[in-house]
Design a protein around this motif. Structure first.
Motif, PDB file in Angstrom:
ATOM      1  N   VAL A 151       0.843  -1.209   0.000  1.00 22.41           N
ATOM      2  CA  VAL A 151       0.000   0.000   0.000  1.00 22.41           C
ATOM      3  C   VAL A 151       0.872   1.250   0.000  1.00 22.41           C
ATOM      4  CG1 VAL A 151      -1.823   1.275   1.224  1.00 22.41           C
ATOM      5  CG2 VAL A 151      -1.770  -1.221   1.351  1.00 22.41           C
ATOM      6  N   ILE A 152       0.548   2.165  -0.900  1.00 26.54           N
ATOM      7  CA  ILE A 152       1.196   3.481  -0.900  1.00 26.54           C
ATOM      8  C   ILE A 152       0.143   4.486  -0.456  1.00 26.54           C
ATOM      9  CG2 ILE A 152       2.282   5.279  -2.314  1.00 26.54           C
ATOM     10  CD1 ILE A 152       2.938   3.052  -4.380  1.00 26.54           C
ATOM     11  N   VAL A 153       0.473   5.297   0.535  1.00 29.94           N
ATOM     12  CA  VAL A 153      -0.446   6.369   0.943  1.00 29.94           C
ATOM     13  C   VAL A 153       0.252   7.706   0.730  1.00 29.94           C
ATOM     14  CG1 VAL A 153      -1.717   7.430   2.845  1.00 29.94           C
ATOM     15  CG2 VAL A 153      -1.678   4.951   2.629  1.00 29.94           C
ATOM     16  N   GLY A 154      -0.428   8.591   0.014  1.00 33.24           N
ATOM     17  CA  GLY A 154       0.137   9.925  -0.221  1.00 33.24           C
ATOM     18  C   GLY A 154      -0.719  10.985   0.431  1.00 33.24           C
ATOM     19  N   ALA A 155      -0.076  11.981   1.022  1.00 36.19           N
ATOM     20  CA  ALA A 155      -0.809  13.110   1.611  1.00 36.19           C
ATOM     21  C   ALA A 155       0.009  14.376   1.377  1.00 36.19           C
ATOM     22  CB  ALA A 155      -1.010  12.883   3.105  1.00 36.19           C
ATOM     23  N   LYS A 156      -0.687  15.532   1.461  1.00 38.62           N
ATOM     24  CA  LYS A 156       0.034  16.798   1.231  1.00 38.62           C
ATOM     25  C   LYS A 156       1.132  16.980   2.280  1.00 38.62           C
ATOM     26  CE  LYS A 156      -3.521  19.566  -1.043  1.00 38.62           C
ATOM     27  NZ  LYS A 156      -4.798  18.877  -0.731  1.00 38.62           N
ATOM     28  N   ASN A 157       0.778  16.662   3.551  1.00 40.40           N
ATOM     29  CA  ASN A 157       1.766  16.773   4.630  1.00 40.40           C
ATOM     30  C   ASN A 157       1.382  15.821   5.762  1.00 40.40           C
ATOM     31  OD1 ASN A 157      -0.217  18.091   6.320  1.00 40.40           O
ATOM     32  ND2 ASN A 157       0.141  19.935   5.091  1.00 40.40           N
TER      33      ASN A 157
ATOM     34  N   TYR B 114       3.940   2.147   2.369  1.00 43.22           N
ATOM     35  CA  TYR B 114       4.877   3.195   1.936  1.00 43.22           C
ATOM     36  C   TYR B 114       4.146   4.527   2.025  1.00 43.22           C
ATOM     37  CZ  TYR B 114       6.917  -0.996  -0.087  1.00 43.22           C
ATOM     38  OH  TYR B 114       7.426  -2.262  -0.273  1.00 43.22           O
ATOM     39  N   ILE B 115       4.724   5.455   2.768  1.00 36.69           N
ATOM     40  CA  ILE B 115       4.066   6.759   2.929  1.00 36.69           C
ATOM     41  C   ILE B 115       4.871   7.838   2.219  1.00 36.69           C
ATOM     42  CG2 ILE B 115       3.427   8.531   4.633  1.00 36.69           C
ATOM     43  CD1 ILE B 115       2.668   6.152   6.466  1.00 36.69           C
ATOM     44  N   ALA B 116       4.142   8.711   1.525  1.00 36.78           N
ATOM     45  CA  ALA B 116       4.801   9.834   0.851  1.00 36.78           C
ATOM     46  C   ALA B 116       4.048  11.110   1.182  1.00 36.78           C
ATOM     47  CB  ALA B 116       4.790   9.609  -0.658  1.00 36.78           C
ATOM     48  N   THR B 117       4.766  12.176   1.405  1.00 35.16           N
ATOM     49  CA  THR B 117       4.108  13.480   1.568  1.00 35.16           C
ATOM     50  C   THR B 117       4.683  14.430   0.524  1.00 35.16           C
ATOM     51  OG1 THR B 117       5.705  13.988   3.323  1.00 35.16           O
ATOM     52  CG2 THR B 117       3.507  13.320   4.017  1.00 35.16           C
ATOM     53  N   ASP B 118       3.817  15.325   0.043  1.00 37.35           N
ATOM     54  CA  ASP B 118       4.239  16.251  -1.018  1.00 37.35           C
ATOM     55  C   ASP B 118       5.397  17.128  -0.530  1.00 37.35           C
ATOM     56  OD1 ASP B 118       1.869  15.152  -1.878  1.00 37.35           O
ATOM     57  OD2 ASP B 118       0.911  17.039  -2.445  1.00 37.35           O
ATOM     58  N   ASP B 119       5.319  17.523   0.778  1.00 36.79           N
ATOM     59  CA  ASP B 119       6.340  18.443   1.292  1.00 36.79           C
ATOM     60  C   ASP B 119       7.475  17.735   2.032  1.00 36.79           C
ATOM     61  OD1 ASP B 119       5.147  17.610   3.627  1.00 36.79           O
ATOM     62  OD2 ASP B 119       4.706  19.619   4.380  1.00 36.79           O
ATOM     63  N   GLY B 120       7.434  16.416   2.095  1.00 36.64           N
ATOM     64  CA  GLY B 120       8.513  15.665   2.756  1.00 36.64           C
ATOM     65  C   GLY B 120       8.453  15.735   4.273  1.00 36.64           C
ATOM     66  N   SER B 121       7.312  16.197   4.845  1.00 33.56           N
ATOM     67  CA  SER B 121       7.244  16.305   6.306  1.00 33.56           C
ATOM     68  C   SER B 121       7.115  14.939   6.990  1.00 33.56           C
ATOM     69  CB  SER B 121       6.084  17.217   6.724  1.00 33.56           C
ATOM     70  OG  SER B 121       4.881  16.797   6.114  1.00 33.56           O
TER      71      SER B 121
ATOM     72  N   GLY C  41       7.482  13.411  -2.012  1.00 33.86           N
ATOM     73  CA  GLY C  41       7.061  13.235  -3.409  1.00 33.86           C
ATOM     74  C   GLY C  41       5.623  12.787  -3.511  1.00 33.86           C
ATOM     75  N   LEU C  42       5.201  12.517  -4.738  1.00 33.28           N
ATOM     76  CA  LEU C  42       3.830  12.089  -5.009  1.00 33.28           C
ATOM     77  C   LEU C  42       3.758  10.557  -5.005  1.00 33.28           C
ATOM     78  CD1 LEU C  42       3.155  14.448  -8.055  1.00 33.28           C
ATOM     79  CD2 LEU C  42       2.539  14.865  -5.655  1.00 33.28           C
ATOM     80  N   VAL C  43       2.551  10.057  -4.941  1.00 26.75           N
ATOM     81  CA  VAL C  43       2.392   8.592  -4.953  1.00 26.75           C
ATOM     82  C   VAL C  43       2.996   7.974  -6.217  1.00 26.75           C
ATOM     83  CG1 VAL C  43       0.378   8.436  -3.427  1.00 26.75           C
ATOM     84  CG2 VAL C  43       0.020   8.834  -5.870  1.00 26.75           C
ATOM     85  N   THR C  44       2.936   8.717  -7.309  1.00 27.34           N
ATOM     86  CA  THR C  44       3.492   8.191  -8.563  1.00 27.34           C
ATOM     87  C   THR C  44       5.022   8.032  -8.468  1.00 27.34           C
ATOM     88  OG1 THR C  44       3.210  10.464  -9.312  1.00 27.34           O
ATOM     89  CG2 THR C  44       1.716   8.839 -10.241  1.00 27.34           C
ATOM     90  N   ASP C  45       5.673   8.896  -7.675  1.00 24.55           N
ATOM     91  CA  ASP C  45       7.124   8.750  -7.481  1.00 24.55           C
ATOM     92  C   ASP C  45       7.414   7.431  -6.760  1.00 24.55           C
ATOM     93  OD1 ASP C  45       7.713  11.286  -8.593  1.00 24.55           O
ATOM     94  OD2 ASP C  45       7.149  12.255  -6.702  1.00 24.55           O
TER      95      ASP C  45
END
Ligand code: NAD
Ligand code: FES
Length: 296
Positions: free
Chosen positions: A136-142, A160-167, A172-176
């Motif tokens: 599972v990849i979860v993306g959030a703005k922060n 796998y967690i990703a945030t747009d601002d790296g907080s 990065g984005l989920v696509t990254d």
């Protein structure tokens, strides 16, 4: 009346509620949605089910404040009630009816964006309960807008967690993250399920098409009344006219015309735009109720 048993703020403008609805809880499957209506005059709000407890007879919903109705809904407290809570609606996720032994051999990747994490959760949980560990990849703005992290960790194979601002997590984005897992780490997936904002689903699909990974998306964001009457969720899938609330909400993402759907979504916001859509689309404007007037 459908009583709210728990009301919790998950993040800024994002709320979770457990609602007593035993009949829905008994029959629902991952991928399906409910329509909530606060009172006689309230708008119908279609929301994909986030969780269900068949024994307690409860349905969990997660929603974001996007307008007056969801703002009012956020004001509901434990002990308050919805006037209507209808469901389960829509088709269940396809894998629920697949042969379990075949399914167990598949490597599945879930991609959740923002509030879209809520509808991903019951799918990953269902798989976990059937002995299947999905990535599972979860993306959030922060970090502050990340929701259901602990719940997801408990049911995912790898999270796998990703945030747009790296907080928090990877920046990065989920696509990254998809690129990293598949292209850098050499992971192989038989199927991807991507649920989140339309723009995320569009770009996730462009990428998974390139990577040759069949991908399912959930088109809840384009629904308005959820009943097949308003015509808002009309979408072209493989050149055919479909309605997210009647034929979906899940579709083959590689066949969805996202640009057209997003353009319609914008047009639907104004009366002028709705009148134009009705004029251009004629009899196919509505979703199969057989009667015009959903717009009025
Ligand atoms: P968001 O804008 O914070 O985006 C969440 C994540 O999606 C981002 O962190 C990023 O990783 C990814 N993303 C965004 N744009 C991208 C792009 N161009 N390319 C690649 N990845 C991208 O999300 P939010 O504000 O929580 O989203 C709210 C939206 O989610 C609403 O539009 C709502 O309708 C939708 N939603 C969808 C469903 C569904 O069933 N599909 C369910 C609930 C909510
Ligand atoms: Fe109105 Fe589907 S949401 S027709």
């Amino acid at each position: 009346m459908y009583q709210v048993l728990k009301a919790e703020k998950l993040a800024q403008n994002i709320y979770l509620m457990d609602v007593k609805a035993p009949r829905i809880a008994k029959n629902c499957q991952p991928g399906q949605f409910i329509i909530a209506k606060m009172d006689e005059i309230g708008e119908r709000i279609p929301l994909t089910i986030c969780d269900y407890d068949r024994e307690q007879g409860t349905i969990t919903i997660v929603f974001q404040i996007v307008g007056a109705s969801t703002e009012r809904m956020a004001g509901l407290k434990e002990g308050d009630s919805f006037r209507d809570f209808t469901g389960p609606l829509g088709e269940a996720s396809e894998f629920v009816s697949e042969d379990l032994e075949v399914l167990k051999k598949k490597k599945m990747l879930f991609v959740a964006g923002g509030v879209g994490t809520a509808p991903v959760y019951p799918q990953v949980k269902w798989l976990h309960e059937h002995g299947i560990a999905a990535d599972v990849i979860v993306g959030a703005k922060n970090k502050e807008l990340l929701i259901l992290e602990e719940e997801m960790k408990a049911v995912a194979g790898n999270l796998y967690i990703a945030t747009d601002d790296g907080s928090y997590g990877t920046k990065g984005l989920v696509t990254d993250v998809i690129k990293d897992l598949v292209q850098s780490q050499g992971k192989k997936y038989d199927v991807c399920v991507a649920i989140g904002p339309m723009i995320m689903m569009k770009f996730a699909c462009l990428l998974t098409k390139e990577l040759n990974i069949p991908t399912i998306v959930s088109l809840n964001p384009i629904m308005v009344d959820g009943t097949g009457m308003c015509g808002a969720c009309r979408v072209s899938v493989g050149g055919e006219v479909k309605f997210a609330c009647v034929d979906g909400p899940e579709f083959d993402g590689h066949l969805v015309n996202f640009d057209e759907a997003m353009k319609r979504q914008q047009m639907y916001k104004t009366q002028e735009g709705r009148a134009m859509l009705k004029l251009k689309e004629g009899d196919t404007h509505h979703g199969g109720c057989g009667q015009c007037g959903g717009d009025e």
